[in-house]
Design a protein around this motif. Sequence first.
Motif, PDB file in Angstrom:
ATOM      1  N   UNK A  24       2.168   1.352  -4.068  1.00 14.91           N
ATOM      2  CA  UNK A  24       2.594   2.372  -5.032  1.00 14.91           C
ATOM      3  C   UNK A  24       4.067   2.220  -5.384  1.00 14.91           C
ATOM      4  N   UNK A  25       4.863   1.750  -4.434  1.00 19.72           N
ATOM      5  CA  UNK A  25       6.292   1.495  -4.681  1.00 19.72           C
ATOM      6  C   UNK A  25       6.778   0.524  -3.620  1.00 19.72           C
ATOM      7  N   UNK A  33       5.107  -9.816   0.651  1.00 21.97           N
ATOM      8  CA  UNK A  33       4.652 -10.229  -0.668  1.00 21.97           C
ATOM      9  C   UNK A  33       3.855  -9.081  -1.282  1.00 21.97           C
ATOM     10  N   UNK A  34       4.567  -8.159  -1.931  1.00 16.97           N
ATOM     11  CA  UNK A  34       3.898  -6.979  -2.486  1.00 16.97           C
ATOM     12  C   UNK A  34       4.499  -6.635  -3.840  1.00 16.97           C
ATOM     13  N   UNK A  35       3.668  -5.987  -4.672  1.00 18.00           N
ATOM     14  CA  UNK A  35       4.017  -5.700  -6.059  1.00 18.00           C
ATOM     15  C   UNK A  35       3.551  -4.293  -6.404  1.00 18.00           C
ATOM     16  N   UNK A  36       4.380  -3.568  -7.143  1.00 18.19           N
ATOM     17  CA  UNK A  36       4.013  -2.204  -7.541  1.00 18.19           C
ATOM     18  C   UNK A  36       2.745  -2.259  -8.403  1.00 18.19           C
ATOM     19  N   UNK A  37       1.827  -1.350  -8.111  1.00 14.72           N
ATOM     20  CA  UNK A  37       0.459  -1.398  -8.654  1.00 14.72           C
ATOM     21  C   UNK A  37       0.384  -1.261 -10.175  1.00 14.72           C
ATOM     22  N   UNK A  38       1.264  -0.465 -10.754  1.00 14.92           N
ATOM     23  CA  UNK A  38       1.154  -0.127 -12.184  1.00 14.92           C
ATOM     24  C   UNK A  38       1.009  -1.393 -13.046  1.00 14.92           C
ATOM     25  N   UNK A  75      -3.488  -1.852   1.032  1.00 16.90           N
ATOM     26  CA  UNK A  75      -4.864  -2.055   0.569  1.00 16.90           C
ATOM     27  C   UNK A  75      -5.533  -0.783   0.058  1.00 16.90           C
ATOM     28  N   UNK A  76      -5.130   0.372   0.599  1.00 18.14           N
ATOM     29  CA  UNK A  76      -5.803   1.618   0.209  1.00 18.14           C
ATOM     30  C   UNK A  76      -5.345   2.154  -1.140  1.00 18.14           C
ATOM     31  N   UNK A  77      -4.500   1.392  -1.878  1.00 15.66           N
ATOM     32  CA  UNK A  77      -4.253   1.799  -3.272  1.00 15.66           C
ATOM     33  C   UNK A  77      -5.426   1.400  -4.166  1.00 15.66           C
TER      34      UNK A  77
END
Length: 393
Positions: A24-25, A33-38, A75-77
């Motif tokens: 989410x943020x 290695x993560x990216x905002x979902x929007x 993962x739960x997004x």
Amino acid sequence: MTNHPGILSSRPPEAVYIHIPFCTNKCFYCDFNSYVLKDQPVMDYLRALEREMELTVQERPPGVIKSIFVGGGTPTVLKPDEMEYFLKTIRSCFPNWAEDIEFSMEANPGTTDPDKLAVMKAGGVNRVSFGVQAFQNELLSGIGRIHNVGEVYRSLDNARAAGLTNLSIDLMFGLPNQTVDMLGESIKRALDLGLPHYSIYSLKVEENTLFHSLFNKNQLPLPSEEDELAMYLLLMSSMEEAGYRQYEISNFAKPGMESRHNITYWRNQDYYGLGAGAHGYVQRMRHMNVKGVGPYIEATKNGLPRLNAYPVSREEAMEDFMMVGLRMRDGISDAAFREQFDRPLEDVFGGPLHKMLNAGLLEQEGGNYRLSRQGLLFGNDVFGEFVGVLTDI
């Protein structure tokens, strides 16, 4: 089965790591290695992940799968329908599960409503690890978390209502503006939940994070080294008094509730690594996947989405065995070393082992070696003794 030195058993992997890179943020300390979902192409990513799974099991067929760990990101997004699709693809590509499989998924408080948890449980998830980090709202906002303490309790209640009882939470210490008393309160509130497992990590200021740039400007109010040591000692004593065994430097569990998937890593055993930026280790070959979401999706259209893959030398595998194995409170054994490398442990690492025993940082019991209580406080110094010592074996 005893192997000729340097020859590996053909036993197939029994552990699977899968990376969901969306969140989410971006937290201020996170270098994952993560990216905002929007606006991310979530279904395209899940289809690409399915392609990677299919290609992987064709190339390296799995054994009976004993553990699956879905990490991130968060993962739960995933929405319930996306989660359902994702879990079905895992089951179709890895159909042969051990009866007592441990299927873990990371979650953030506030991202696990009852509908999603029901889909997770129906899809085989039986262990959930919540990233709580602290029980003070001011600390949570100060590290970029968007949940509050109330959502921690609601999320855990929702999970239990869905029939998920193997629950863990992560806490952190050494946070900006955190005091020893604040950590004590977080530990007490965590223990009041009566969960089977807790992971408690010290903050590491990593490059390419907001905290790193603040640190370089001398604008990150971290606790002193003395307070950070006091926090770790308080953590160990509180957990021990509450009946939790410190089975690894940062992990505490009720007997029998240790994370079996993470133990795979600490025993230097094989595992599949799937998803953008994921690392895998199979038959002494390590790989790292393409990191970006779009590039990963494109790469899977032409085969396995590898950024790089390389063989791990026997010497490097031996050093890895020592460094990850000594993280565990049970330590390492001559028998396990001989099984992997067909050499006595003392023949290879006698020098550093005896140096650390004499320094009081390791303890020996027969063919087993483990960190002493003092060694727990200086783990990195101990691990460093086993790096780069093998030149001619």
